[in-house]
Write a protein that holds these residues in place. Structure first.
Motif, PDB file in Angstrom:
ATOM      1  N   ILE A  16       0.830  -1.205   0.000  1.00  0.00           N
ATOM      2  CA  ILE A  16       0.000   0.000   0.000  1.00  0.00           C
ATOM      3  C   ILE A  16       0.864   1.254   0.000  1.00  0.00           C
ATOM      4  O   ILE A  16       0.543   2.250  -0.657  1.00  0.00           O
TER       5      ILE A  16
ATOM      6  N   ARG B 251       0.551   4.244  -2.634  1.00  0.00           N
ATOM      7  CA  ARG B 251       0.304   5.618  -2.189  1.00  0.00           C
ATOM      8  C   ARG B 251       1.331   6.574  -2.788  1.00  0.00           C
ATOM      9  O   ARG B 251       0.978   7.665  -3.256  1.00  0.00           O
TER      10      ARG B 251
ATOM     11  N   LEU C  33      -6.889   3.063  -0.580  1.00  0.00           N
ATOM     12  CA  LEU C  33      -5.614   2.761   0.080  1.00  0.00           C
ATOM     13  C   LEU C  33      -5.594   3.310   1.502  1.00  0.00           C
ATOM     14  O   LEU C  33      -5.092   2.646   2.426  1.00  0.00           O
TER      15      LEU C  33
END
Length: 210
Positions: free
Chosen positions: A79, A83, A152
Motif C-alpha cells: 500500500i 500511495r 488505500l
C-alpha cells in the motif's frame, strides 16, 4: 463540498473520523446515531456506509450493522508503494490548477493542524491532517485517482502512526516543506516533499513494530 451529494459528504465525514481514530478499528457504526449527529435522515447515512464498504473502510451492511475494518499489517508495504505513486500524481495535478485561494485554504489547514498538536488534541490533529491531504488532492480534479487513494487510506494505519510521540512535530515540519514548494510553484520539489512525508510516516510505523 457544494458539488457533492449528501451521501458523499457523509462518507467524507466518516472517513475522516475513521482515519483519525474517533471511530476505532472494530467499532460499530450506528446509522441512527450518525444521522442524529449530522441532523440528517437515515437514507444518506445508509448510502454513505455502502460507499465506505465498497472502499474497504467498513464491513457488514447498513441493515445488520457496519463495523470499521481492522488494520491489515501484511498489506502495508504494498500500500505504501501505491500511495507514493498515486499521491505523487495528485500533487502534480494539483500544481497545475492551484490558485491563491487554494493556497490560503492549505495554509489555514496546516496552521490548524499545528495548533491542534501544540495543544495536545491528537484526535483533532489527525482529522485536520486528513482534510489537509483531501483538500490538496481535490484541487487536482482527478476523481478516479483520488478514489483509489481513498481505498488505500482505508487500509493504512494512520491512527497507529499518529499515536507516536514525535510524529506530530515531524508532520508539521513536513507540511511546511510541502507548502513552501507549492508556494514557489516547484512541482518536482512538491512531489518529493509529499513523498518524504508519506515515507516518514511509514518509518515511524516500522520503528514502532521493531
Amino acid at each position: 463540498m457544494e458539488y457533492r451529494t449528501k451521501e458523499e459528504q457523509v462518507a467524507d465525514y466518516l472517513r475522516e473520523r475513521i482515519i483519525s481514530g474517533v471511530y476505532p478499528r472494530g467499532s460499530r457504526l450506528k446509522q441512527a446515531e450518525i444521522a442524529e449527529q449530522l441532523h440528517l435522515s437515515i437514507t444518506p447515512v445508509r448510502e454513505a456506509l455502502k460507499l465506505l464498504a465498497a472502499e474497504g473502510y467498513v464491513s457488514g451492511d447498513s441493515y445488520r450493522g457496519a463495523r470499521v475494518v481492522p488494520f491489515d499489517a501484511g498489506a502495508s508495504a504494498e500500500i505504501l508503494q501505491l500511495r507514493l505513486l498515486l499521491e505523487s500524481q495528485l500533487v502534480r495535478g494539483a500544481m497545475e490548477k492551484i490558485t491563491t485561494e487554494h493556497m490560503a485554504g492549505l495554509r489555514a489547514l496546516a496552521d490548524e493542524f499545528a495548533n491542534a498538536f501544540s495543544t495536545g488534541d491528537r484526535a483533532s490533529a489527525r482529522g485536520v491532517n486528513y482534510r489537509f491531504h483531501r483538500y490538496f488532492y481535490d484541487i487536482a480534479e482527478m476523481p478516479q485517482t483520488l478514489h483509489f487513494v481513498q481505498i488505500l487510506w482505508a487500509r493504512y494505519p494512520f491512527d497507529v502512526i499518529n499515536s507516536a510521540t514525535d510524529r506530530g512535530k515531524d508532520a508539521v515540519r513536513e507540511h511546511e516543506e510541502i507548502l513552501q514548494a507549492v508556494s514557489a510553484g516547484d512541482t518536482s520539489t512538491a512531489m518529493l516533499a509529499m513523498r518524504k512525508h508519506i515515507e516518514s510516516g511509514w518509518g515511524v510505523l516500522k520503528a514502532m513494530s521493531e
